[in-house]
Design an enzyme around this catalytic site. Structure first.
Site, short mmCIF file in Angstrom:
data_model
loop_
_atom_site.label_atom_id
_atom_site.label_comp_id
_atom_site.label_asym_id
_atom_site.label_seq_id
_atom_site.Cartn_x
_atom_site.Cartn_y
_atom_site.Cartn_z
N GLU A 1 1.09 -0.78 -0.15
CA GLU A 1 0.24 0.20 -0.21
C GLU A 1 0.89 1.03 0.35
O GLU A 1 0.39 2.17 0.61
CB GLU A 1 -1.37 0.05 0.92
CG GLU A 1 -2.32 -1.43 1.17
CD GLU A 1 -3.12 -0.91 2.39
OE1 GLU A 1 -2.82 -0.32 3.26
OE2 GLU A 1 -3.82 -2.39 2.14
N GLU B 1 -7.08 -9.91 -3.14
CA GLU B 1 -7.49 -10.07 -2.02
C GLU B 1 -9.65 -9.86 -1.86
O GLU B 1 -9.77 -8.55 -0.67
CB GLU B 1 -6.88 -9.03 -0.86
CG GLU B 1 -5.53 -8.78 -0.14
CD GLU B 1 -4.51 -7.42 0.28
OE1 GLU B 1 -5.67 -7.51 1.52
OE2 GLU B 1 -3.87 -7.05 0.31
#
Length: 607
Positions: A374, A476
């Site tokens: 991220e 995810e």
């Protein structure tokens, strides 16, 4: 459907040479008593489609060009998309000056200057329909400066809808591509927004193309048939080459070419029901928390890999491949609790040690690594160690393992309002890593944490990212709780599986007794929830679970198979009752985009 045979390859084997050892003598006995020779052949066929809908254009140009390309779909429903008719169809939006300009080589475009606010510029009005999917594309440039984010937005009766993002530069044209759905039919106004009001925005080759839901699904189906599957014809004949009708062929898939998996956690180690549910379904996984830094080194200098070791050992024993998630996390909230107080020098040493420790330990045992998780949204390491921190960690990790190193972030395909991780910014981050000195294998990880999916935005974002020519995985995937959770999950899976650039998909639904992160697939008794039913239907489709066919009068059974390894089990009335023979076959993509057909012929003979 037209079919041509371009190449034939015949491979001859004794039956006993490819059956398992325990089956050899039984198989030879059958063949002797029946005096039967069977030939199993299969053709891998690529064929054209009858397309009744407008084809979808998956292209995207990442290069900044001297002149823009022609508008996709000839502009779709845009009036005057190439600005060849002065400013016809275009008007001012807010307080700004718009002009029609022509370059020395004849390219015509629209310019807005003297902008009084970020959203002030030029616009065009449309009537949009609720049940349509809109793909938006075009080209922009700015008067000065470099790397200005420009948002492409529609003002509708229900609010403002972001459709696309571009990183615009001066001196060359940058492409944008996005998508839009509206909640209600009605008027909408397209405009462009950027925060720096001192710059002029130029635009050209604008396209707004509507597709019906039926057309949209046809694109998915066509891509799956072309990219994920091959036409297969299986023929059974006797020893004299005579076709055998009414032979029964059962196909059981071993390992699929398209990875489809689900996250797990430590609960699978001691819960038999969870263990059975998961391993009966999946061959790919990722650990929810057990390989993260805060799990492996909760106290500085005291590493504990016991749980991740046990999970990895279990997965290996069951033939399940694992993604390495994650080495470092750029979100300050998810550091080991002892890390935030470290000085820059101490942090650099600790993070360097972490990278070497976990990657060396599991080198060769995972299929990917999420290196700095991220880092489009967060910058914990960059804020303390400098802007080159991520590139340094990627270079370091590559020294210890040859597995592809992935970027991994959220909202790139799921939330069109989030400019931080827009497809354009994702491509910019890749360039930043390369400029920082990391030139090894790299992959694009898209978390896929959805609320309400915007299917044309998903597809156009994937088109944009595909221009990097790197592996793309949905890493995810989950959907927030709500009455349409299962329906949305089904739509998203079909969209990403139906995109030619996506190479794998992981569902983020590791089970916990007190509830999953956002989306469970089962209840606590491991009975499927509606989301689990969606996943099982996808698995069944991808694996052809339960596929049984019967040969026709020419001895052929024809079908379309997903690429992967299969076991073909053949029975026929001429064989003894309750007997059969089997052979392993692999259905693989053709080496190129041609319409070549490959014929592989297998002869089953007695020794």
């Amino acid at each position: 459907m037209k079919t041509e045979l371009h190449k034939m390859q015949t491979l001859e084997f004794h039956l006993s040479s490819f059956l398992p050892k325990e089956d050899k003598f039984f198989a030879m006995d059958i063949m002797k008593r029946e005096n039967l020779v069977l030939v199993l052949s299969y053709l891998l066929i690529t064929a054209g489609f009858e397309v009744y809908a407008q084809n979808y254009d998956y292209s995207y140009t990442a290069e900044c060009l001297k002149n823009p390309l022609k508008p996709q779909y000839n502009g779709g429903i845009v009036v005057n998309p190439e600005l060849n008719d002065d400013l016809n169809g275009w008007s001012s939006f807010g307080d700004a000056k718009i002009e029609h300009k022509v370059t020395n080589d004849g390219n015509k475009f629209i310019v807005v200057s003297e902008r009084k606010g970020p959203y002030h510029g030029f616009s065009q009005n449309f009537q949009l329909e609720k049940d349509k999917f809109y793909v938006i594309s075009g080209w922009v440039q700015v008067s000065h400066g470099d790397a200005h984010s420009v948002a492409v937005i529609f003002k509708t009766q229900n609010g403002f809808e972001h459709a696309a993002w571009a990183i615009a530069k001066s001196g060359c044209w940058s492409m944008f591509k996005g998508g839009l759905v509206v909640n209600a039919s009605g008027p909408a106004e397209l405009y462009f927004e950027t925060n720096n009001t001192s710059i002029d925005i130029w635009a050209d080759s604008i396209s707004v193309k509507p597709f019906s839901q039926e057309e949209w699904k046809s694109h998915q189906d066509q891509t799956i048939e072309k990219v994920r599957k091959s036409k297969v014809a299986i023929q059974v004949v006797d020893s004299k080459g005579k076709p055998l009708p009414n032979a029964t062929i059962s196909l059981i898939q071993g390992r699929a070419n398209f990875p489809f998996g689900c996250a797990i956690n430590k609960n699978v180690l001691n819960n038999t029901a969870y263990n059975n549910w998961f391993f009966s379904r999946f061959k790919f996984t990722v650990f929810e928390d057990e390989m993260k830094w805060y799990s492996d080194e909760p106290s500085q200098g005291k590493e504990d890999y016991s749980v991740s070791d046990s999970l990895l050992k279990l997965c290996k024993s069951r033939g399940v491949s694992v993604r390495g998630h994650n080495i470092l996390w750029d979100d300050p909230k998810f550091q080991p609790n002892w890390v935030p107080s470290l000085s820059p020098q101490q942090l650099s040493a600790a993070a360097t040690k972490r990278v070497g420790s976990v990657v060396r330990k599991y080198s060769g045992q995972v299929i990917h690594w999420d290196v700095v998780n991220e880092n489009l949204h967060f910058n914990f390491f960059e804020s303390k160690l400098g802007q080159g921190a991520s590139a340094n960690f990627y270079r370091l990790a590559s020294q210890f393992d040859k597995a592809p190193l992935f970027l991994n972030d959220f909202n790139t395909i799921e939330e069109q309002k989030d400019g931080a991780s827009s497809p354009a910014n994702y491509l910019a981050k890749i360039k930043q890593l390369r400029a920082g000195g990391y030139n090894g294998p790299l992959g694009i990880g898209l978390e896929g944490r959805f609320n309400t999916p915007n299917q044309p935005y998903i597809r156009s974002s994937l088109d944009t990212l595909a221009s990097a020519k790197l592996p793309i995985w949905i890493t995810e995937l989950d959907v927030s709780s709500g009455p349409n959770q299962a329906q949305f999950l089904d739509q998203i899976i079909k969209e990403v599986v139906g995109h030619p650039a996506v190479q794998g998909l992981i569902i983020w639904s590791a089970w916990k007794p007190n509830g999953c992160f956002r989306m469970c697939l089962t209840d606590n008794n491991f009975k499927n929830l509606p989301t689990g039913d969606v996943v099982d239907r996808v698995r069944t489709t991808l694996s052809h679970e339960g596929l049984i066919g019967t040969t026709n009068s020419d001895g052929y059974f024809e079908t379309s198979l997903f690429h992967g390894d299969y076991q073909a089990i053949v029975t026929h009335p001429l064989l003894l009752a309750d007997s059969s023979f089997q052979h392993n076959l692999t259905v693989i993509p053709t080496a190129d985009e041609s319409d070549e057909i490959r014929l592989l012929s297998y002869k089953f003979t007695t020794a």
